[in-house]
Design a protein around this motif. Structure first.
Motif, short mmCIF file in Angstrom:
data_model
loop_
_atom_site.label_atom_id
_atom_site.label_comp_id
_atom_site.label_asym_id
_atom_site.label_seq_id
_atom_site.Cartn_x
_atom_site.Cartn_y
_atom_site.Cartn_z
N MET A 43 6.33 -54.53 19.87
CA MET A 43 5.20 -54.20 19.23
C MET A 43 3.90 -53.96 20.15
N ARG A 44 4.19 -54.63 21.29
CA ARG A 44 2.88 -54.77 22.29
C ARG A 44 2.91 -53.61 22.94
N ALA A 45 4.04 -52.92 23.23
CA ALA A 45 4.42 -51.96 24.05
C ALA A 45 3.93 -50.72 23.14
N LYS A 46 4.17 -50.72 21.92
CA LYS A 46 3.79 -49.45 21.11
C LYS A 46 2.51 -49.34 21.05
N ILE A 47 1.83 -50.48 20.77
CA ILE A 47 0.32 -50.63 20.77
C ILE A 47 -0.33 -50.20 22.12
N ALA A 48 0.17 -50.68 23.04
CA ALA A 48 -0.32 -50.17 24.47
C ALA A 48 -0.24 -48.86 24.70
N ALA A 49 0.95 -48.24 24.22
CA ALA A 49 1.22 -46.73 24.55
C ALA A 49 0.08 -45.99 23.47
N PHE A 50 -0.14 -46.36 22.42
CA PHE A 50 -0.98 -45.75 21.39
C PHE A 50 -2.41 -45.83 22.12
N ILE A 51 -2.89 -46.78 22.58
CA ILE A 51 -4.09 -47.08 23.42
C ILE A 51 -4.41 -46.52 24.51
N ASP A 53 -2.99 -43.92 25.24
CA ASP A 53 -3.24 -42.39 24.75
C ASP A 53 -4.66 -41.89 24.56
N LYS A 54 -5.21 -43.09 23.75
CA LYS A 54 -6.80 -42.94 23.13
C LYS A 54 -7.61 -42.97 24.43
N MET A 55 -7.40 -44.00 25.36
CA MET A 55 -8.24 -44.26 26.61
C MET A 55 -8.23 -43.00 27.41
N GLU A 56 -7.09 -42.42 27.43
CA GLU A 56 -7.00 -41.06 28.32
C GLU A 56 -7.98 -40.06 27.74
N LYS A 57 -7.73 -39.77 26.33
CA LYS A 57 -8.76 -38.90 25.73
C LYS A 57 -10.31 -39.26 25.74
N LEU A 179 -10.20 -50.90 17.05
CA LEU A 179 -9.16 -50.25 18.03
C LEU A 179 -9.34 -50.85 19.19
N ALA A 180 -8.19 -51.85 19.75
CA ALA A 180 -8.25 -52.42 20.77
C ALA A 180 -6.71 -52.81 21.30
N SER A 181 -6.52 -52.93 22.37
CA SER A 181 -5.23 -53.37 22.98
C SER A 181 -5.12 -54.81 23.49
N VAL A 182 -4.77 -55.81 23.32
CA VAL A 182 -4.88 -56.88 23.99
C VAL A 182 -3.67 -57.52 24.38
N ILE A 190 -5.15 -61.66 30.84
CA ILE A 190 -4.94 -60.96 29.70
C ILE A 190 -5.79 -59.68 29.79
N ARG A 191 -5.36 -58.61 29.45
CA ARG A 191 -5.90 -57.23 29.68
C ARG A 191 -6.21 -56.66 28.44
N ILE A 192 -7.40 -56.13 28.16
CA ILE A 192 -7.89 -55.59 27.23
C ILE A 192 -8.39 -54.31 27.42
N PHE A 193 -7.81 -53.38 26.31
CA PHE A 193 -8.47 -51.97 26.55
C PHE A 193 -9.16 -51.52 25.37
N LEU A 194 -10.30 -50.95 25.22
CA LEU A 194 -11.01 -50.63 24.16
C LEU A 194 -11.44 -49.12 24.21
N PRO A 195 -10.71 -48.15 23.56
CA PRO A 195 -10.96 -46.89 23.48
C PRO A 195 -12.19 -46.39 22.89
N GLY A 196 -13.09 -45.51 23.70
CA GLY A 196 -14.52 -44.99 22.88
C GLY A 196 -15.41 -46.16 23.33
N MET A 197 -15.36 -47.21 23.87
CA MET A 197 -16.25 -48.14 24.17
C MET A 197 -16.71 -48.31 25.59
N MET A 198 -17.95 -47.49 25.87
CA MET A 198 -18.33 -47.61 27.29
C MET A 198 -19.17 -48.69 27.70
N GLU A 199 -19.33 -49.43 27.17
CA GLU A 199 -20.17 -50.93 27.60
C GLU A 199 -19.23 -52.08 27.35
N PRO A 200 -18.59 -52.43 28.46
CA PRO A 200 -17.49 -53.57 28.15
C PRO A 200 -18.39 -54.86 28.06
N GLU A 201 -19.74 -54.89 28.69
CA GLU A 201 -20.44 -56.11 28.87
C GLU A 201 -20.71 -56.37 27.36
#
Length: 365
Positions: A43-51, A53-57, A179-182, A190-201
């Motif tokens: 499940m984590r692998a599927k979420i990571a792949a989806f997120i 793809d969103k991060m790339e776009k 919309l996040a991958s943890v 722990i690695r977090i990806f947040l597509p579309g959010m350009m202010e990590p702080e």
């Protein structure tokens, strides 16, 4: 997978490694536990792949945290000392010199039968709990040395990462970030990806402070409404209810806090069939809660989460078993959220920020 779910499906037989240095046999995870972990990994692998793809776009934020592994180890040894003390007192075993030393616990028990009884009860308590495996050394002169095994500490770290991920996901959800991958990153990150959010702080600010859980007595010296409109008595303050928003006049000092809790999770009440939060104290918390309830029968106390009163039961009798329930007309989702936050308040130490950066979207060909 949360600590409790793993403990429920992972029935391990734990061996106590004795002073003769006989190695404990290798422990094999049951197929059910392996299958459950495999499903979560998929499940984590599927979420990571989806997120991904969103991060790339879209681009977005990449954040890396490190859990407090040192705090986890210290907490494990402290809990072990408390458990040893509780077992000795309940079993009426005479002892002396109980102390934390060299990453473990030492205790002097002159009676050989007492030493054997302690070892037997600790082994029984650890059965099925990989994070509770112990190495026990009997020096032969009445001194017992107890220490969590490397495998136990690794299991505890794995549980800490899992619980931290669950807490991060819940707090992101509470902040309206869906919309996040943890994902786990190695053994303690722990690695977090947040597509579309350009202010990590903006996101890291959510985790800058630890969730605060406290158990406080209610101040009955004046009505809460009067204290809210006027001046509360010294040593007390007015807090609002989590759902009903009504005022509660409570002591500023906590009788117990998140460090005294070893587990919290959603459950269903056997009497009302309503969602509740079930919690369990560690050894120190059990003793403190027993003393508080013995001294305050008939009085209300509050369970406070991040400055909001989530429950205010009346103490009907001494509670000495080390566990309890939080009820508050919760929905199942609310019970799960409250349990997650209570558990987050019990996590050893803080998450340490390793890296945060804005990731630009991939250039279009």
């Amino acid at each position: 997978m949360t600590t409790r779910s793993r403990n429920r499906i992972t029935k391990l037989i734990l061996a106590l490694a004795m002073a003769s240095a006989i190695a404990a046999p290798a422990v094999t995870l049951p197929q059910a536990a392996i299958a459950a972990d495999s499903q979560i990994d998929k499940m984590r692998a599927k979420i990571a792949a989806f997120i991904g793809d969103k991060m790339e776009k879209l681009g977005g934020s990449r954040i890396v945290y490190k859990v407090d592994s040192d705090g986890m180890r210290e907490s494990a040894v402290t809990d072990l000392r408390d458990e040893v003390y509780k077992t000795l007192r309940e079993s009426k075993i005479a002892f002396s010199g109980l102390a934390i030393r060299d990453g473990g616990v030492e205790v002097k028990i002159a009676d050989a039968k007492g030493r054997e009884e302690l070892k037997r009860k600790l082994a029984s308590a650890a059965e099925g709990l990989p994070s509770h495996a112990l190495a026990v050394t009997d020096t032969g002169d009445g001194l017992l040395k107890l220490k969590p095994t490397d495998a136990a500490l690794a299991a505890g770290l794995h549980d800490l990462v899992d619980d931290s991920i669950a807490m991060i996901e819940q707090r992101l959800k509470d902040a309206g970030i869906n919309l996040a991958s943890v994902q786990p990153d190695g053994t303690d990150r722990i690695r977090i990806f947040l597509p579309g959010m350009m202010e990590p702080e903006r996101v890291t600010a959510i985790f800058a402070t630890k969730v605060k859980v406290s158990f406080r007595l209610v101040d009955l010296s004046m009505p809460a409404e009067q204290a809210q409109s006027g001046t509360p008595p010294a040593g007390s303050e007015v807090l609002l209810g989590f759902k009903d928003k009504r005022p509660y006049l409570v002591a500023r000092d906590s009788a117990l806090d998140g460090d005294d809790i070893s587990y919290a999770g959603p459950a269903m009440s056997s009497s009302t069939n309503e969602p509740i939060v079930s919690f369990r104290f560690n050894g120190r918390g059990t003793r403190r809660f027993a003393h508080i309830t013995e001294e305050n029968i008939g009085k209300p106390f509050t369970i406070v989460l991040d400055g909001k009163v989530i429950s205010a039961p009346v103490i009907r009798e001494p509670i000495t078993g080390g566990s309890g329930q939080i009820s508050g007309n919760f929905t199942l989702e609310e019970a799960n959220s409250v349990a997650m936050m209570v558990r987050a308040g019990a996590l050893p130490g803080h998450l340490g920020l390793v890296d945060q950066q804005a990731v630009q979207p991939a250039a279009k060909p």
